[in-house]
Design an enzyme around this catalytic site. Structure first.
Site, mmCIF file in Angstrom:
data_model
loop_
_atom_site.group_PDB
_atom_site.id
_atom_site.type_symbol
_atom_site.label_atom_id
_atom_site.label_comp_id
_atom_site.label_asym_id
_atom_site.label_seq_id
_atom_site.Cartn_x
_atom_site.Cartn_y
_atom_site.Cartn_z
ATOM 1 N N TYR A 93 13.585 -3.577 15.969
ATOM 2 C CA TYR A 93 13.700 -3.546 14.502
ATOM 3 C C TYR A 93 14.972 -4.283 14.062
ATOM 4 C CZ TYR A 93 13.853 -1.657 9.739
ATOM 5 O OH TYR A 93 13.886 -1.526 8.368
ATOM 6 N N ILE B 239 8.157 1.249 -0.541
ATOM 7 C CA ILE B 239 8.903 0.302 -1.380
ATOM 8 C C ILE B 239 7.956 -0.731 -1.998
ATOM 9 C CG2 ILE B 239 10.670 -1.512 -1.323
ATOM 10 C CD1 ILE B 239 11.989 0.176 1.007
ATOM 11 N N SER C 157 0.807 -1.232 0.000
ATOM 12 C CA SER C 157 0.000 0.000 0.000
ATOM 13 C C SER C 157 0.836 1.276 0.000
ATOM 14 C CB SER C 157 -0.922 0.014 1.217
ATOM 15 O OG SER C 157 -0.160 0.005 2.407
ATOM 16 N N ASP D 103 -4.206 -7.815 7.872
ATOM 17 C CA ASP D 103 -3.252 -7.423 8.915
ATOM 18 C C ASP D 103 -2.309 -8.601 9.113
ATOM 19 O OD1 ASP D 103 -1.866 -6.871 11.218
ATOM 20 O OD2 ASP D 103 -3.577 -5.955 12.232
ATOM 21 N N LEU D 104 -1.029 -8.381 8.852
ATOM 22 C CA LEU D 104 -0.068 -9.488 8.876
ATOM 23 C C LEU D 104 0.539 -9.721 10.262
ATOM 24 C CD1 LEU D 104 1.688 -8.698 5.486
ATOM 25 C CD2 LEU D 104 0.064 -10.538 5.951
ATOM 26 N N ASN E 103 7.750 -7.907 2.112
ATOM 27 C CA ASN E 103 8.193 -6.507 2.198
ATOM 28 C C ASN E 103 7.582 -5.758 3.377
ATOM 29 O OD1 ASN E 103 9.018 -3.714 1.051
ATOM 30 N ND2 ASN E 103 6.773 -3.612 1.142
ATOM 31 N N LYS F 164 15.100 -7.595 11.660
ATOM 32 C CA LYS F 164 15.722 -7.566 10.328
ATOM 33 C C LYS F 164 16.937 -8.488 10.250
ATOM 34 C CE LYS F 164 12.793 -5.037 8.260
ATOM 35 N NZ LYS F 164 12.059 -5.544 7.080
ATOM 36 N N ARG G 1 -2.830 -3.528 5.130
ATOM 37 C CA ARG G 1 -4.073 -3.258 5.874
ATOM 38 C C ARG G 1 -4.957 -2.236 5.175
ATOM 39 N NH1 ARG G 1 -0.949 -1.691 11.208
ATOM 40 N NH2 ARG G 1 0.179 -0.696 9.506
HETATM 41 N N1 LIG Z 1 12.604 3.107 3.950
HETATM 42 C C1 LIG Z 1 13.780 2.680 4.338
HETATM 43 O O1 LIG Z 1 14.713 3.489 4.497
HETATM 44 C C2 LIG Z 1 14.019 1.204 4.574
HETATM 45 C C3 LIG Z 1 15.345 0.810 4.832
HETATM 46 C C4 LIG Z 1 15.600 -0.530 5.073
HETATM 47 C C5 LIG Z 1 14.578 -1.463 5.015
HETATM 48 N N2 LIG Z 1 13.302 -1.067 4.755
HETATM 49 C C6 LIG Z 1 12.264 -2.105 4.747
HETATM 50 O O2 LIG Z 1 11.498 -2.027 3.567
HETATM 51 C C7 LIG Z 1 10.170 -2.465 3.814
HETATM 52 C C8 LIG Z 1 9.199 -1.389 3.335
HETATM 53 O O3 LIG Z 1 9.497 -0.178 4.001
HETATM 54 P P1 LIG Z 1 8.939 1.241 3.526
HETATM 55 O O4 LIG Z 1 10.024 2.219 3.711
HETATM 56 O O5 LIG Z 1 8.270 1.111 2.211
HETATM 57 O O6 LIG Z 1 7.870 1.492 4.699
HETATM 58 P P2 LIG Z 1 6.413 2.171 4.669
HETATM 59 O O7 LIG Z 1 6.328 3.214 3.632
HETATM 60 O O8 LIG Z 1 6.143 2.523 6.083
HETATM 61 O O9 LIG Z 1 5.466 0.965 4.233
HETATM 62 C C9 LIG Z 1 5.284 -0.159 5.064
HETATM 63 C C10 LIG Z 1 4.311 -1.110 4.423
HETATM 64 O O10 LIG Z 1 4.104 -2.216 5.324
HETATM 65 C C11 LIG Z 1 2.706 -2.394 5.507
HETATM 66 N N3 LIG Z 1 2.396 -2.902 6.854
HETATM 67 C C12 LIG Z 1 2.813 -2.411 8.045
HETATM 68 N N4 LIG Z 1 2.255 -3.106 9.050
HETATM 69 C C13 LIG Z 1 1.457 -4.042 8.482
HETATM 70 C C14 LIG Z 1 0.584 -5.048 9.000
HETATM 71 N N5 LIG Z 1 0.390 -5.230 10.336
HETATM 72 N N6 LIG Z 1 -0.086 -5.843 8.145
HETATM 73 C C15 LIG Z 1 0.045 -5.663 6.801
HETATM 74 N N7 LIG Z 1 0.863 -4.738 6.240
HETATM 75 C C16 LIG Z 1 1.547 -3.922 7.081
HETATM 76 C C17 LIG Z 1 2.101 -0.989 5.322
HETATM 77 O O11 LIG Z 1 0.750 -1.095 4.891
HETATM 78 P P3 LIG Z 1 -0.543 -0.757 5.790
HETATM 79 O O12 LIG Z 1 -0.168 0.342 6.735
HETATM 80 O O13 LIG Z 1 -1.560 -0.351 4.768
HETATM 81 O O14 LIG Z 1 -0.876 -2.041 6.467
HETATM 82 C C18 LIG Z 1 2.959 -0.463 4.165
HETATM 83 O O15 LIG Z 1 2.432 -0.888 2.940
HETATM 84 C C19 LIG Z 1 10.069 -2.712 5.333
HETATM 85 O O16 LIG Z 1 10.188 -4.083 5.598
HETATM 86 C C20 LIG Z 1 11.271 -1.955 5.874
HETATM 87 O O17 LIG Z 1 11.734 -2.492 7.085
HETATM 88 C C21 LIG Z 1 12.996 0.250 4.535
#
Ligand SMILES: NC(=O)c1ccc[n+]([C@@H]2O[C@H](COP(=O)([O-])OP(=O)(O)OC[C@H]3O[C@@H](n4cnc5c(N)ncnc54)[C@H](OP(=O)(O)O)[C@@H]3O)[C@@H](O)[C@H]2O)c1
Length: 252
Positions: A146, A15, A12, A57-58, A82, A150, A35
């Site tokens: 976190y 990434i 949603s 909800d995961l 992801n 990870k 979600r």
């Molecule tokens: N951004 C960075 O700098 C970065 C760096 C390293 C790793 N990562 C990793 O990359 C991945 C994506 O990160 P992002 O930056 O794109 O974060 P983001 O913009 O906050 O997006 C997180 C995603 O996870 C979903 N999510 C969260 N809790 C959930 C739940 N209980 N059930 C189902 N879906 C859930 C959210 O959807 P809903 O809220 O709609 O459920 C959203 O689509 C993550 O695993 C993060 O740890 C990110």
């Protein structure tokens, strides 16, 4: 990717959304899971290929929805773990309920999803992509839960890659550094005092990372560290730790 059924969790936003766009444009059929149903439907409506929206909800470890995904778009060719949550702050101040929810979303559910798709994939072939973090290689202060989640996902993913090396299943572990244009990216950058050591960190966008993940899937790479300058943390872990202990600014 043409005609492949790809399941993307956390589709949603950020990434996950960028991966949905990248892989749909390459001809894949996408199951979008997260979600926020409204965001998933709005995104699906913009895509060129077939889609299936599954608002879930995961955090409860349930994997029964994979059957719904298969019923809609056929056998799963690619699973992309992801979805993720992040909490930053002093360890003693952490809300344990939130912290345990993080562990379930970031680690427990991805491992259960892997377990559920493997029987079919080992027989017919497939790809599993696990989005870990640079935090697995270079854990920053202030991210106890976190970092644990990870590092756990990365260790599991790397070991699975070894286990399945000569099988029909390709496993890719992704270690993103600062992806600054997502909600999590903003939260991460805003959580520390301003400092030159944070400002000089290599950054990339979610779209750039998604394109690199796509390339790594096509080339059957075992791992992707991105931005690529961060590979130094894999080759020089001890100096990296030394520098982080001296240069990481305080959590706000
Ligand atoms: N951004 C960075 O700098 C970065 C760096 C390293 C790793 N990562 C990793 O990359 C991945 C994506 O990160 P992002 O930056 O794109 O974060 P983001 O913009 O906050 O997006 C997180 C995603 O996870 C979903 N999510 C969260 N809790 C959930 C739940 N209980 N059930 C189902 N879906 C859930 C959210 O959807 P809903 O809220 O709609 O459920 C959203 O689509 C993550 O695993 C993060 O740890 C990110």
């Amino acid at each position: 990717m043409k005609g492949k059924h790809i399941v993307i969790t956390g589709a949603s936003a950020g990434i996950g959304e960028a991966l949905v766009r990248e892989l749909s444009n390459a001809g894949a059929k996408i199951t979008l899971v997260a979600r926020r149903a409204d965001r998933l439907h709005a995104l699906a409506a913009q895509l060129p290929g077939e889609t299936n929206v599954l608002p879930k909800d995961l955090s409860d470890g349930d994997t029964s929805w994979l059957a719904e995904a298969e019923a809609a778009l056929g056998p799963i060719d690619v699973l992309i773990n992801n979805a993720g949550l992040q909490t930053i702050g002093r360890t003693q101040d952490m809300d344990l309920d939130k912290a345990e929810q993080l562990l379930r979303v970031n680690l427990h559910t991805p491992l259960r999803l892997i377990h559920a798709v493997l029987p079919q994939m080992t027989e017919h072939g497939g790809t599993i992509v696990n989005i870990s973090s640079l935090a697995a290689l270079a854990p920053p202060a202030g991210m106890l839960w976190y970092n644990a989640s990870k590092a756990g996902l990365a260790a599991a993913s790397e070991s699975l890659q070894g286990e399945l090396l000569h099988s029909k299943v390709h496993v890719l572990t992704v270690y993103p550094g600062v992806i600054g244009d997502t909600d999590m990216g903003h939260y991460g950058l805003d959580s520390y005092d301003d400092s030159w050591s944070v400002r000089i960190q290599p950054r990339a966008t979610a779209a750039q990372l998604a394109a690199e993940i796509h390339r790594s899937m096509k080339n059957k790479r075992a791992r992707l560290v991105y931005p690529k300058a961060n590979n130094i943390t894999r080759w020089l872990p001890a100096p990296t730790r030394w520098l982080m202990d001296r240069l990481t600014p305080p959590v706000r």
